[in-house]
Design an enzyme around this catalytic site. Sequence first.
Site, mmCIF file in Angstrom:
data_model
loop_
_atom_site.group_PDB
_atom_site.id
_atom_site.type_symbol
_atom_site.label_atom_id
_atom_site.label_comp_id
_atom_site.label_asym_id
_atom_site.label_seq_id
_atom_site.Cartn_x
_atom_site.Cartn_y
_atom_site.Cartn_z
ATOM 1 N N HIS A 183 -68.068 108.029 -77.259
ATOM 2 C CA HIS A 183 -67.211 109.176 -76.963
ATOM 3 C C HIS A 183 -65.820 109.038 -77.578
ATOM 4 C CE1 HIS A 183 -66.305 112.746 -74.591
ATOM 5 N NE2 HIS A 183 -65.251 112.167 -74.055
ATOM 6 N N SER A 221 -62.984 115.390 -76.278
ATOM 7 C CA SER A 221 -63.682 115.720 -75.048
ATOM 8 C C SER A 221 -63.297 117.132 -74.577
ATOM 9 C CB SER A 221 -63.383 114.654 -73.994
ATOM 10 O OG SER A 221 -64.254 114.759 -72.901
ATOM 11 N N ASP A 260 -72.511 109.182 -78.374
ATOM 12 C CA ASP A 260 -72.023 109.852 -77.163
ATOM 13 C C ASP A 260 -73.033 110.886 -76.693
ATOM 14 O OD1 ASP A 260 -70.269 110.771 -75.140
ATOM 15 O OD2 ASP A 260 -69.553 112.367 -76.460
#
Length: 475
Positions: free
Chosen positions: A449, A194, A392
């Site tokens: 994710h 991320s 994601d």
Amino acid sequence: MLAFTVILASLAALGVALPTSSSQNGSPVSARDTATKYITFEHAATGSRLDYVNNSGICETTPGVNQYSGYLSVGNNMNMFFWFFEARNNPSTAPLVTWFNGGPGCSSMIGLFQENGPCHFEDGASEPSLNPYSWNNYANMLYIDQPIGVGFSYGTDDVSSTQQAAPHVWTLLQAFFAQFPQYESRDFGVFTESYGGHYGPEFAEYFEQQNTAIDKGTVKGEHLNLVALGINNGWFDPTLQYKAYVDYAYNNTYKALISKSQYTSYLSKYNSDCVPALKKCASSGSNSDCSTAQTTCYNDIEGPLSQVSDFDVYDVREPSNDPYPPSTYSTYLQQTSVQNAIGAKQKYQECPDAVYDKFSSTGDDSRSTLSQLSSVVQSGNVTTLVWAGDADFICNWFGGLAAANAIDYDGQATFSNAGLKPYTMNGQEVGTFKTQGKLSFLRVYGAGHEVPYYQPEVALQVFEQTMKGQAISST
């Protein structure tokens, strides 16, 4: 090996088990008269203090596998929490890997308990169980809560950018090596996700710069034998990745989130408003311009697209109230008995707003890390993996691939022109990938994710291959 200053008496009389390295680095100095008995050291070279507990019995319950958790002071009233797990196999020779979650301002306990740590909470269970696909099957794992204020870390938070965060992490690692010198010469890896698309490149480049300064004698410290960098579903470059929001919303393989006319409209807004704002940020480098760019692009692109229908931005296949990965780990970490056992000195905060707000004030999100990432890959020393779960939205694989293709290194032309081919595990196709030199890109099927949560066996194979210093390959 860096020297310690011994400041008080030994803990031996308290019956506290000490790591085998303690006699080489100094004696433990004190134990607080509380429910938690700390082993404490001071590290003279960096002026840092180490308070930790030995073998808490929390999370990793595999017989004979050691763990340490606690704090390193990395600045004036800056106490960074770490949790170390020895490798389940061959710990005396296994590599050392650090894990960082993103945010900015999110705890690495997320990765530990929801993704790749020694234990997990299956189907929302209230107590953890052993994770058979933990990354400490292969490596000694070090989870770090940074910047200060994240997770269990506490004290004065003066970090408002990725660049400012890097020296504090390096300081922690220096003090860690001094107390546990058996890990100094190991192959060392940085894995993150991320906002790790910012953390990973910046940290890796800084570590390499510090190595060079140590060689020149301008900095005192221990080399970090950085051999691998892995970033899944990362946020690298806003210009590429805000456009990827529009492309993914229209063209992903799970479900179209917008119509063709909406696609055209969003793309027009991206070009007319977002791109100029990002260019102004890149040109001036000012906090004001970069913060404005972040607000502009969010309001025009990311924010509206995340609300066009009921979907989870971390897993486009699910509704916005998707309960997975389970969040029960956070409740578990709030238990006083657990906090005492692991040496935590404050309540757990998963993703506190204060840290995020500091980064937003400098527009850190709007600053590309492609230059740093290119420097790391071009060095030829670091096997680098850019990978992403393809379900994601928030840091989608379209943007990850665009960023990987833009990495400036000797193999860029060959890499960027190459198509993706099937990636298999035990003969079964689980994604698509490409490699050139020490750079690999991987799209992972059926993963949101947090890739190691959705595809833990695939993630472990990819992790091991990258840490071995080889481009990933099908099995």
